[in-house]
Design an enzyme around this catalytic site. Structure first.
Site, PDB file in Angstrom:
ATOM      1  N   ASN A  82      -9.577   0.386  10.323  1.00 56.03           N
ATOM      2  CA  ASN A  82      -8.729   0.071   9.179  1.00 56.03           C
ATOM      3  C   ASN A  82      -7.253   0.048   9.560  1.00 56.03           C
ATOM      4  O   ASN A  82      -6.798   0.837  10.388  1.00 56.03           O
ATOM      5  CB  ASN A  82      -8.959   1.097   8.067  1.00 56.03           C
ATOM      6  CG  ASN A  82     -10.301   0.915   7.389  1.00 56.03           C
ATOM      7  OD1 ASN A  82     -10.740  -0.200   7.198  1.00 56.03           O
ATOM      8  ND2 ASN A  82     -10.943   2.020   7.032  1.00 56.03           N
ATOM      9  N   HIS A  83      -6.517  -0.859   8.948  1.00 58.44           N
ATOM     10  CA  HIS A  83      -5.069  -0.966   9.135  1.00 58.44           C
ATOM     11  C   HIS A  83      -4.360  -0.558   7.851  1.00 58.44           C
ATOM     12  O   HIS A  83      -4.931  -0.620   6.764  1.00 58.44           O
ATOM     13  CB  HIS A  83      -4.683  -2.412   9.466  1.00 58.44           C
ATOM     14  CG  HIS A  83      -5.181  -2.883  10.800  1.00 58.44           C
ATOM     15  ND1 HIS A  83      -4.595  -3.927  11.486  1.00 58.44           N
ATOM     16  CD2 HIS A  83      -6.204  -2.468  11.580  1.00 58.44           C
ATOM     17  CE1 HIS A  83      -5.239  -4.143  12.617  1.00 58.44           C
ATOM     18  NE2 HIS A  83      -6.227  -3.269  12.693  1.00 58.44           N
ATOM     19  N   ARG A  84      -3.095  -0.194   8.010  1.00 54.94           N
ATOM     20  CA  ARG A  84      -2.267   0.115   6.838  1.00 54.94           C
ATOM     21  C   ARG A  84      -2.151  -1.128   5.952  1.00 54.94           C
ATOM     22  O   ARG A  84      -1.838  -2.218   6.436  1.00 54.94           O
ATOM     23  CB  ARG A  84      -0.884   0.563   7.322  1.00 54.94           C
ATOM     24  CG  ARG A  84       0.121   0.858   6.247  1.00 54.94           C
ATOM     25  CD  ARG A  84       1.353   1.532   6.835  1.00 54.94           C
ATOM     26  NE  ARG A  84       1.788   0.886   8.071  1.00 54.94           N
ATOM     27  CZ  ARG A  84       2.604   1.444   8.961  1.00 54.94           C
ATOM     28  NH1 ARG A  84       3.065   2.667   8.752  1.00 54.94           N
ATOM     29  NH2 ARG A  84       2.963   0.800  10.043  1.00 54.94           N
TER      30      ARG A  84
END
Length: 210
Positions: A82-84
């Site tokens: 997951n990315h910001r």
């Protein structure tokens, strides 16, 4: 002895494509029950390679129950992928170096979705991708080439991209009975003595088990 050795890597030495996952994992954040196997002619014993983006600092676990059948090509995508998403860009500048580390996100900025949990007696077909935080219920069947991005209830068949429920395997009464029976938690002797009933197409027979 009632059945194969649950502590063997290859339960059947003549079939090296099938291994009991519990006996080949090394990561403490992967927990697998007895008799659950992965089938891959290219190296079933390398199951951990199929669990990607799995970093201890995230604290998420992959938990798989007993007696699951997992076909080749499985990928469990964990929370490290997951990315910001609360900022203008989702690009992970911080892992590229060169001073970009100053943009390292806080854990609270990342969309962490918790543990990924697969129940007992689950059959997962070939080339399935399971996304972070998904829960797949006991007795579920996941069709080949599916992408599982949301929870699947016990004893349901689901398939597709995105994976969607196709139908229940049994009626509600039998599903409730099986969830209470929890045959996978019975002793090897009990399972051995009731194999014919567990594998019978006459579902009424299961109601006579005690």
């Amino acid at each position: 002895m009632y059945g194969p050795d649950p502590n063997a890597v290859f339960p059947n030495e003549k079939i090296k494509s099938v291994c009991y996952i519990k006996n080949v994992i090394t990561r403490p954040n992967i927990i697998v029950g007895d008799y659950t196997y992965y089938d891959d002619i290219d190296g079933a014993e390398r199951f951990e390679e199929r669990v990607t983006h799995h970093y201890e600092f995230n604290g998420d676990k992959l938990v798989i129950g007993k007696f699951c059948a997992i076909a080749r090509g499985i990928e469990f995508v964990m929370n490290g992928a997951n990315h910001r998403m609360c900022s203008v860009t989702t690009y992970p500048f911080n892992i590229m170096g060169g001073g970009w580390e100053k943009s390292t996100p806080l854990m609270s900025d990342l969309p962490l979705k918790g543990d990924t949990v697969v129940g007992n007696d689950v059959w997962i077909g070939q080339n399935v991708t399971v996304m972070p935080g998904v829960h797949i219920g006991d007795g579920a069947v996941i069709g080949a080439n599916s992408v599982v991005a949301s929870d699947i209830p016990p004893y349901h068949i689901a398939a597709g991209n995105p994976c969607r429920i196709i139908r229940k395997r049994f009626d509600d009464e039998l599903i409730a009975y099986l969830l209470e029976l929890r045959w996978w938690d019975r002793s090897p002797e009990w399972i051995f003595n009731n194999l014919e009933t567990l594998c019978s197409g006459d579902l009424s027979l299961i109601l006579s088990i005690n």
